[in-house]
Design an enzyme around this catalytic site. Structure first.
Site, PDB file in Angstrom:
ATOM      1  N   LYS A   1     -36.296  33.151 -38.162  1.00  0.00           N
ATOM      2  CA  LYS A   1     -35.762  32.355 -37.222  1.00  0.00           C
ATOM      3  C   LYS A   1     -36.245  32.189 -36.000  1.00  0.00           C
ATOM      4  O   LYS A   1     -36.668  31.175 -35.177  1.00  0.00           O
ATOM      5  CB  LYS A   1     -34.267  31.771 -37.746  1.00  0.00           C
TER       6      LYS A   1
ATOM      7  N   TYR B   1     -33.634  37.618 -41.787  1.00  0.00           N
ATOM      8  CA  TYR B   1     -33.546  36.204 -41.762  1.00  0.00           C
ATOM      9  C   TYR B   1     -33.447  35.588 -40.294  1.00  0.00           C
ATOM     10  O   TYR B   1     -34.348  34.850 -40.003  1.00  0.00           O
ATOM     11  CB  TYR B   1     -32.329  35.638 -42.408  1.00  0.00           C
TER      12      TYR B   1
ATOM     13  N   THR C   1     -30.881  27.906 -35.903  1.00  0.00           N
ATOM     14  CA  THR C   1     -29.655  28.626 -36.140  1.00  0.00           C
ATOM     15  C   THR C   1     -28.925  29.286 -34.952  1.00  0.00           C
ATOM     16  O   THR C   1     -30.197  29.890 -34.153  1.00  0.00           O
ATOM     17  CB  THR C   1     -29.599  29.782 -37.296  1.00  0.00           C
ATOM     18  N   ASP C   2     -27.627  29.566 -34.800  1.00  0.00           N
ATOM     19  CA  ASP C   2     -27.162  30.129 -33.551  1.00  0.00           C
ATOM     20  C   ASP C   2     -27.465  31.687 -33.836  1.00  0.00           C
ATOM     21  O   ASP C   2     -27.236  32.552 -32.840  1.00  0.00           O
ATOM     22  CB  ASP C   2     -25.826  29.940 -33.561  1.00  0.00           C
ATOM     23  N   GLU C   3     -27.883  32.351 -35.135  1.00  0.00           N
ATOM     24  CA  GLU C   3     -28.110  33.612 -35.280  1.00  0.00           C
ATOM     25  C   GLU C   3     -29.228  34.140 -34.369  1.00  0.00           C
ATOM     26  O   GLU C   3     -29.378  35.344 -34.491  1.00  0.00           O
ATOM     27  CB  GLU C   3     -28.417  33.808 -36.913  1.00  0.00           C
TER      28      GLU C   3
HETATM   29  P1  NAD Z   1     -31.160  26.240 -48.072  1.00  0.00           P
HETATM   30  O1  NAD Z   1     -31.486  27.379 -48.563  1.00  0.00           O
HETATM   31  O2  NAD Z   1     -29.902  25.264 -48.751  1.00  0.00           O
HETATM   32  O3  NAD Z   1     -32.406  24.984 -48.400  1.00  0.00           O
HETATM   33  C1  NAD Z   1     -33.688  25.444 -48.152  1.00  0.00           C
HETATM   34  C2  NAD Z   1     -34.700  24.519 -48.599  1.00  0.00           C
HETATM   35  O4  NAD Z   1     -35.959  24.405 -48.077  1.00  0.00           O
HETATM   36  C3  NAD Z   1     -34.736  24.378 -50.115  1.00  0.00           C
HETATM   37  O5  NAD Z   1     -34.606  22.977 -50.646  1.00  0.00           O
HETATM   38  C4  NAD Z   1     -36.150  25.066 -50.408  1.00  0.00           C
HETATM   39  O6  NAD Z   1     -36.518  24.717 -51.781  1.00  0.00           O
HETATM   40  C5  NAD Z   1     -36.926  24.618 -49.230  1.00  0.00           C
HETATM   41  N1  NAD Z   1     -37.823  25.546 -49.036  1.00  0.00           N
HETATM   42  C6  NAD Z   1     -37.999  27.028 -49.000  1.00  0.00           C
HETATM   43  N2  NAD Z   1     -39.108  27.406 -48.921  1.00  0.00           N
HETATM   44  C7  NAD Z   1     -39.976  26.261 -48.901  1.00  0.00           C
HETATM   45  C8  NAD Z   1     -41.260  26.410 -48.511  1.00  0.00           C
HETATM   46  N3  NAD Z   1     -42.061  27.345 -48.383  1.00  0.00           N
HETATM   47  N4  NAD Z   1     -41.908  25.199 -48.418  1.00  0.00           N
HETATM   48  C9  NAD Z   1     -41.068  23.824 -48.722  1.00  0.00           C
HETATM   49  N5  NAD Z   1     -39.741  23.999 -48.995  1.00  0.00           N
HETATM   50  C10 NAD Z   1     -39.177  25.161 -48.970  1.00  0.00           C
HETATM   51  O7  NAD Z   1     -30.963  25.891 -46.766  1.00  0.00           O
HETATM   52  P2  NAD Z   1     -29.838  25.048 -45.592  1.00  0.00           P
HETATM   53  O8  NAD Z   1     -28.709  26.114 -45.575  1.00  0.00           O
HETATM   54  O9  NAD Z   1     -29.803  23.833 -45.803  1.00  0.00           O
HETATM   55  O10 NAD Z   1     -30.703  25.418 -44.020  1.00  0.00           O
HETATM   56  C11 NAD Z   1     -31.640  24.516 -43.767  1.00  0.00           C
HETATM   57  C12 NAD Z   1     -32.393  24.806 -42.433  1.00  0.00           C
HETATM   58  O11 NAD Z   1     -30.981  24.640 -41.635  1.00  0.00           O
HETATM   59  C13 NAD Z   1     -33.010  26.164 -42.189  1.00  0.00           C
HETATM   60  O12 NAD Z   1     -33.937  25.852 -41.412  1.00  0.00           O
HETATM   61  C14 NAD Z   1     -31.775  27.103 -41.582  1.00  0.00           C
HETATM   62  O13 NAD Z   1     -32.052  28.138 -41.059  1.00  0.00           O
HETATM   63  C15 NAD Z   1     -30.927  25.964 -40.865  1.00  0.00           C
HETATM   64  N6  NAD Z   1     -29.559  26.348 -40.656  1.00  0.00           N
HETATM   65  C16 NAD Z   1     -28.781  26.480 -41.454  1.00  0.00           C
HETATM   66  C17 NAD Z   1     -27.561  26.678 -41.343  1.00  0.00           C
HETATM   67  C18 NAD Z   1     -26.446  27.054 -42.231  1.00  0.00           C
HETATM   68  O14 NAD Z   1     -25.164  27.119 -41.997  1.00  0.00           O
HETATM   69  N7  NAD Z   1     -26.829  26.978 -43.675  1.00  0.00           N
HETATM   70  C19 NAD Z   1     -26.892  26.564 -39.919  1.00  0.00           C
HETATM   71  C20 NAD Z   1     -27.907  26.553 -38.878  1.00  0.00           C
HETATM   72  C21 NAD Z   1     -29.147  26.262 -39.364  1.00  0.00           C
HETATM   73  O1  DAU Z   2     -24.733  30.744 -38.257  1.00  0.00           O
HETATM   74  C1  DAU Z   2     -25.666  30.115 -39.027  1.00  0.00           C
HETATM   75  C2  DAU Z   2     -25.939  30.620 -40.399  1.00  0.00           C
HETATM   76  O2  DAU Z   2     -25.042  30.464 -41.286  1.00  0.00           O
HETATM   77  C3  DAU Z   2     -27.342  30.060 -40.991  1.00  0.00           C
HETATM   78  O3  DAU Z   2     -28.351  30.453 -40.123  1.00  0.00           O
HETATM   79  C4  DAU Z   2     -27.704  30.724 -42.417  1.00  0.00           C
HETATM   80  O4  DAU Z   2     -28.870  30.307 -43.014  1.00  0.00           O
HETATM   81  C5  DAU Z   2     -26.169  30.564 -43.162  1.00  0.00           C
HETATM   82  O5  DAU Z   2     -26.727  31.273 -44.500  1.00  0.00           O
HETATM   83  C6  DAU Z   2     -25.139  31.066 -42.557  1.00  0.00           C
HETATM   84  O6  DAU Z   2     -25.246  32.539 -42.144  1.00  0.00           O
HETATM   85  P1  DAU Z   2     -23.914  33.496 -42.733  1.00  0.00           P
HETATM   86  O7  DAU Z   2     -24.422  34.869 -43.064  1.00  0.00           O
HETATM   87  O8  DAU Z   2     -23.171  33.421 -41.460  1.00  0.00           O
HETATM   88  O9  DAU Z   2     -23.382  32.750 -43.969  1.00  0.00           O
HETATM   89  P2  DAU Z   2     -22.760  33.443 -45.336  1.00  0.00           P
HETATM   90  O10 DAU Z   2     -22.338  31.977 -46.185  1.00  0.00           O
HETATM   91  O11 DAU Z   2     -23.924  34.015 -46.096  1.00  0.00           O
HETATM   92  O12 DAU Z   2     -21.514  34.156 -44.813  1.00  0.00           O
HETATM   93  C7  DAU Z   2     -20.393  33.567 -43.953  1.00  0.00           C
HETATM   94  C8  DAU Z   2     -19.601  34.893 -43.616  1.00  0.00           C
HETATM   95  O13 DAU Z   2     -18.895  35.226 -44.949  1.00  0.00           O
HETATM   96  C9  DAU Z   2     -20.495  36.145 -43.321  1.00  0.00           C
HETATM   97  O14 DAU Z   2     -19.622  36.795 -42.318  1.00  0.00           O
HETATM   98  C10 DAU Z   2     -20.598  36.947 -44.652  1.00  0.00           C
HETATM   99  C11 DAU Z   2     -19.111  36.643 -45.209  1.00  0.00           C
HETATM  100  N1  DAU Z   2     -19.074  36.563 -46.816  1.00  0.00           N
HETATM  101  C12 DAU Z   2     -20.293  35.992 -47.367  1.00  0.00           C
HETATM  102  C13 DAU Z   2     -20.363  35.781 -48.794  1.00  0.00           C
HETATM  103  C14 DAU Z   2     -21.505  35.384 -49.595  1.00  0.00           C
HETATM  104  C15 DAU Z   2     -18.269  37.104 -47.366  1.00  0.00           C
HETATM  105  O15 DAU Z   2     -17.134  37.686 -46.752  1.00  0.00           O
HETATM  106  N2  DAU Z   2     -18.336  37.144 -48.832  1.00  0.00           N
HETATM  107  C16 DAU Z   2     -19.131  36.429 -49.547  1.00  0.00           C
HETATM  108  O16 DAU Z   2     -19.247  36.462 -50.615  1.00  0.00           O
END
Ligand code: NAD
Ligand code: DAU
Length: 332
Positions: free
Chosen positions: A152, A148, A121-123
């Site tokens: 990562k 988190y 992630t960019d985080e």
């Molecule tokens: P998500 O939370 O929707 O899904 C995570 C999945 O991993 C689930 O299916 C869960 O059951 C599985 N999981 C969790 N712990 C596990 C374990 N111990 N063993 C096997 N499976 C397990 O997550 P997402 O948003 O789809 O993110 C997927 C990946 O992408 C992560 O590595 C996250 O850091 C990365 N990522 C997410 C975002 C975003 O915007 N959501 C952006 C950049 C990178």
């Molecule tokens: O940047 C990549 C990341 O994006 C991933 O690594 C993470 O797994 C993914 O969860 C996401 O992280 P954020 O914390 O940016 O996502 P989230 O959806 O939790 O929140 C997005 C923005 O919205 C953040 O600034 C918090 C805000 N927010 C979130 C929720 C749930 C609100 O204002 N209201 C809300 O109810």
């Protein structure tokens, strides 16, 4: 036919990737997923058994991982605990899955000489000021803010060490915020869409000025596949589609598209340590691999995502009450 092991393939981005890879390759895909609260088998519905199989298990289970990696040509590692608010509430599962899980996979790919792609992630780079003209690049220093993002960042560093010390054939990608179908209702965009669908008001943390750089999940998948196939071993690639928007703008867009007054939302207490702004410079991915997003229009992608949640209430409804009970406990 290559054997692809996809961890976390029942989660949001992992399941989108499995659908994408099924459509765009002839690989045989094995999904390893623990089915935590964030995993959902329904996200893989409709995929044929002769191309996609599912293994219910933990990436930190060394015996199981050893067996699965032994039979794979490549591994794409999505499985993680992913939600910042959860990590602030209870960090322990984040350390176990994101650090020990990655370590477990790295040991297996080292043993069998299997190609590994690490999803990150960019985080890991921390945040940018709202008025900073800069964006993250592959050279940005690591500076994570939350439990988190620190796990990562730690997992990325494990991959780098395993590449250098043991010659593991790996690549890493760090992507910005994804949106699209199959995203858990705890996350910002699905939470607000499903609130409106249920007649509740969207909830904006603080003033809503924080900026996220949105990319459609399919564009993330196309970039990952490209890196897996053509990326240079040992390299990191940033993935982003120039989708910067502040949270208030996103909530107002959701309300407007859904036919509600643009100001029909509530401000709720801010997230602790809330990162201000993320922004990705994906020049390396574009120049080196020729990658281009296919969904550059955020409003169009958002409207399609809203339609998906409207049409798939049976997918998200079972998780909605528990998610809102969690936020109610936090006062958010
Ligand atoms: P998500 O939370 O929707 O899904 C995570 C999945 O991993 C689930 O299916 C869960 O059951 C599985 N999981 C969790 N712990 C596990 C374990 N111990 N063993 C096997 N499976 C397990 O997550 P997402 O948003 O789809 O993110 C997927 C990946 O992408 C992560 O590595 C996250 O850091 C990365 N990522 C997410 C975002 C975003 O915007 N959501 C952006 C950049 C990178
Ligand atoms: O940047 C990549 C990341 O994006 C991933 O690594 C993470 O797994 C993914 O969860 C996401 O992280 P954020 O914390 O940016 O996502 P989230 O959806 O939790 O929140 C997005 C923005 O919205 C953040 O600034 C918090 C805000 N927010 C979130 C929720 C749930 C609100 O204002 N209201 C809300 O109810």
């Amino acid at each position: 036919m290559a054997q692809l092991l996809v961890t976390g393939g029942a989660g949001f981005i992992g399941s989108n990737f499995v659908h994408y890879a099924h459509q765009h390759t002839d690989h045989y895909i094995t999904v390893l997923d623990k089915l935590t609260y964030a995993g959902n088998r329904e996200s893989l519905a409709g995929l044929p058994e002769d191309r996609v199989s599912f293994v219910h298990g933990d990436v930190a289970d060394a015996e199981l991982v050893d067996k699965l990696v032994a039979g794979a040509d490549s591994v794409v590692h999505y499985a993680a605990e992913t939600h910042n608010d959860n990590s602030l509430d209870d960090p322990e599962p984040f350390l176990r899955t994101n650090l020990i899980g990655t370590f477990t996979l790295l040991e297996a790919v080292r043993k069998y000489g299997v190609r590994y792609h690490h999803i990150s992630t960019d985080e890991v780079y921390g945040d940018l000021e709202l008025d900073d003209p800069g964006r993250f690049t592959e050279a940005s220093p690591y500076n994570p803010s939350s439990p988190y993002s620190s796990t990562k960042a730690g997992s990325d560093l494990l991959v780098r060490a395993w590449m250098r010390s043991y010659g593991v054939a790996a690549t890493i990608s760090n992507c910005s915020n994804n949106y699209g179908p199959y995203q858990h209702v705890e996350k910002f965009i699905p939470r607000q869409i499903t609130n409106v669908l249920r007649g509740a008001r969207p909830k904006l943390y603080g003033e809503g000025l924080n900026v996220r750089d949105w990319i459609h999940a399919d564009d993330h998948s196309s970039a990952v596949l490209m890196i897996l196939e053509n990326g240079r071993i040992g390299e990191t690639y940033l993935i982003g589609a120039n989708g910067e928007k502040d949270n208030r703008t996103v909530v107002e867009l959701i309300l407007t598209i859904m036919g509600q007054p643009a100001d029909a939302y509530d401000h709720v207490p801010d997230r602790t340590g809330h990162d201000l702004r993320y922004a990705i410079d994906a020049t390396k991915l574009r120049d080196e691999l020729g990658w281009r997003p296919r969904y550059p229009d955020f409003e169009q992608g958002l409207a399609a995502t809203i339609e998906w949640y409207r049409d798939n209430e049976s997918w998200w409804a079972p998780a909605k009450d528990a998610t809102e009970a969690f936020y109610a406990r936090l006062g958010q």
